[in-house]
Scaffold this motif. Structure first.
Motif, PDB file in Angstrom:
ATOM      1  N   MET A   1      50.855  57.649   3.161  1.00  0.00           N
ATOM      2  CA  MET A   1      51.864  56.606   3.373  1.00  0.00           C
ATOM      3  C   MET A   1      53.177  56.981   2.705  1.00  0.00           C
ATOM      4  SD  MET A   1      53.624  53.900   1.825  1.00  0.00           S
ATOM      5  CE  MET A   1      52.704  53.712   0.289  1.00  0.00           C
TER       6      MET A   1
ATOM      7  N   GLN B   1      54.946  59.629   4.662  1.00  0.00           N
ATOM      8  CA  GLN B   1      55.541  59.036   5.865  1.00  0.00           C
ATOM      9  C   GLN B   1      56.859  58.344   5.532  1.00  0.00           C
ATOM     10  OE1 GLN B   1      53.016  56.162   7.855  1.00  0.00           O
ATOM     11  NE2 GLN B   1      54.723  55.300   9.019  1.00  0.00           N
ATOM     12  N   ALA B   2      56.862  57.570   4.451  1.00  0.00           N
ATOM     13  CA  ALA B   2      58.059  56.811   4.088  1.00  0.00           C
ATOM     14  C   ALA B   2      59.197  57.710   3.650  1.00  0.00           C
ATOM     15  CB  ALA B   2      57.717  55.814   2.980  1.00  0.00           C
TER      16      ALA B   2
ATOM     17  N   VAL C   1      50.701  49.593   2.435  1.00  0.00           N
ATOM     18  CA  VAL C   1      52.077  49.482   2.912  1.00  0.00           C
ATOM     19  C   VAL C   1      53.101  49.743   1.804  1.00  0.00           C
ATOM     20  CG1 VAL C   1      51.406  47.881   4.737  1.00  0.00           C
ATOM     21  CG2 VAL C   1      52.159  46.979   2.514  1.00  0.00           C
ATOM     22  N   SER C   2      52.636  49.771   0.550  1.00  0.00           N
ATOM     23  CA  SER C   2      53.516  50.051  -0.576  1.00  0.00           C
ATOM     24  C   SER C   2      52.646  50.574  -1.712  1.00  0.00           C
ATOM     25  CB  SER C   2      54.269  48.787  -1.010  1.00  0.00           C
ATOM     26  OG  SER C   2      55.169  49.057  -2.065  1.00  0.00           O
TER      27      SER C   2
ATOM     28  N   THR D   1      57.818  51.780  -0.165  1.00  0.00           N
ATOM     29  CA  THR D   1      57.336  50.775   0.771  1.00  0.00           C
ATOM     30  C   THR D   1      57.695  51.217   2.181  1.00  0.00           C
ATOM     31  OG1 THR D   1      57.731  49.030  -0.870  1.00  0.00           O
ATOM     32  CG2 THR D   1      57.439  48.330   1.414  1.00  0.00           C
ATOM     33  N   LEU D   2      56.762  51.084   3.095  1.00  0.00           N
ATOM     34  CA  LEU D   2      57.072  51.412   4.480  1.00  0.00           C
ATOM     35  C   LEU D   2      58.254  50.574   4.968  1.00  0.00           C
ATOM     36  CD1 LEU D   2      53.503  51.665   6.054  1.00  0.00           C
ATOM     37  CD2 LEU D   2      55.060  53.554   5.507  1.00  0.00           C
ATOM     38  N   ARG D   3      59.087  51.185   5.783  1.00  0.00           N
ATOM     39  CA  ARG D   3      60.343  50.557   6.186  1.00  0.00           C
ATOM     40  C   ARG D   3      60.139  49.161   6.776  1.00  0.00           C
ATOM     41  NH1 ARG D   3      65.248  52.511   6.817  1.00  0.00           N
ATOM     42  NH2 ARG D   3      64.481  54.632   6.514  1.00  0.00           N
TER      43      ARG D   3
END
Length: 305
Positions: A184, A187-188, A225-226, A246-248
């Motif tokens: 994750m 990705q972020a 998600v974070s 944190t994911l956008r």
């Protein structure tokens, strides 16, 4: 990452506030409705920066190092996953020529190790380092985004923050969680799968050492998600909060602030009174609103094989 430079009132034990009255303390925390004057804030900032240099810019800065080699005033650190890291407390008054020789020698050290795929040279804006920027560029280092060095009392962050429906916070320690968290984060930040794997490997090594590091995640519908780390620094007043991301699509809902508050509460339970973080322009305003101060900036310079 001493407190001898701090003009402290010490009625037993170490203190991190001066004898003049400030609107917060380690016992009662930040007092809502009070604002530090400009001069008090400057004074606090200088004391926090002195503590940062004295307590954190030592072996405490790199607890997960596989190997450390001294090169004059510089520490050449090797981490798991083929990562090199260059740091120091200061450069001992070196001039531009001496600094250029240090950069050249440091890079030669890492080039000689075929396992090293990338090297980070960590610079700080308040250092006396003539010609360092130019030398790093000449030797193939590329500057990354500048970050703010944020420091302040943990108590200011340890507040209740409501979470969106369906989101929960928890500690993460299982290998599957660590790999999901690393994926994750990659990705972020736009990192590669190889970098995500290197991150997961390094975190698993740290967890196996049981050195106090904690991984915290925010989860929604079974997906992370974070996330962020808490790293208490032995022998100091500090715990660092690192890797916060944190994911956008989940940003702007208070999740990062809640995750930070959870880590601050955990730091206080460990007896750590100060929090430090290198913050992007996304997280800096959140920490500033919680009462942390920007004491300097840091810019990583990266070399890749």
């Amino acid at each position: 990452m001493g407190v001898s430079h701090w003009r402290a009132c010490e009625a037993g034990g170490r203190s991190f506030f001066s004898c003049r009255a400030l609107p917060w303390s380690t016992e009662i925390g930040w007092q809502p409705g009070h604002e530090l004057s400009h001069y008090a804030r400057v004074d606090e900032r200088s004391r926090l920066l002195a503590s940062y240099d004295e307590q954190l810019r030592t072996e405490a800065e790199t607890p997960s190092a596989v190997k450390v080699t001294a090169l004059g005033p510089v520490r050449l650190v090797t981490f798991a996953g083929g990562r090199g890291f260059v740091t120091y407390q200061d450069l001992g008054g070196a001039d531009a020529g001496a600094i250029d020789r240090l950069v050249r020698a440091a890079l030669a050290h890492y080039r000689a190790d075929p396992e090293i795929g990338r090297v980070e040279w960590k610079t700080r804006a308040h250092d006396d380092a003539p010609g360092l920027h130019q030398s790093l560029l000449r030797h193939g280092f590329v500057p990354e985004e500048q970050e703010s060095i944020m420091i302040g009392p943990a108590q200011r962050l340890a507040v209740d923050v409501p979470l969106p429906d369906g989101v929960r916070l928890r500690r993460a320690a299982e290998e599957s969680d660590v790999r999901a968290m690393s994926a994750m984060s990659a990705q972020a930040f736009g990192d590669s799968a190889v970098e995500a794997e290197a991150m997961a490997t390094a975190l698993l090594v740290r967890l196996a050492r049981d050195d106090g590091m904690e991984l915290w995640v925010a989860e929604a519908a079974g997906h992370i998600v974070s996330a962020g780390r808490l790293e208490p620094v032995p022998g100091t007043d500090f715990a660092g909060i690192w890797g916060g991301v944190t994911l956008r699509e989940w940003r702007g809902r208070g999740i990062y602030r809640a995750l930070t508050a959870a880590r601050a509460r955990s730091a206080l339970r460990m007896g750590k009174t100060l929090i430090n973080s290198d913050s992007t322009e996304y997280s800096r305003p959140i920490l500033e609103r919680s009462g942390l101060l920007k004491v300097s900036t840091t810019t990583p310079y990266l070399w890749r094989r």
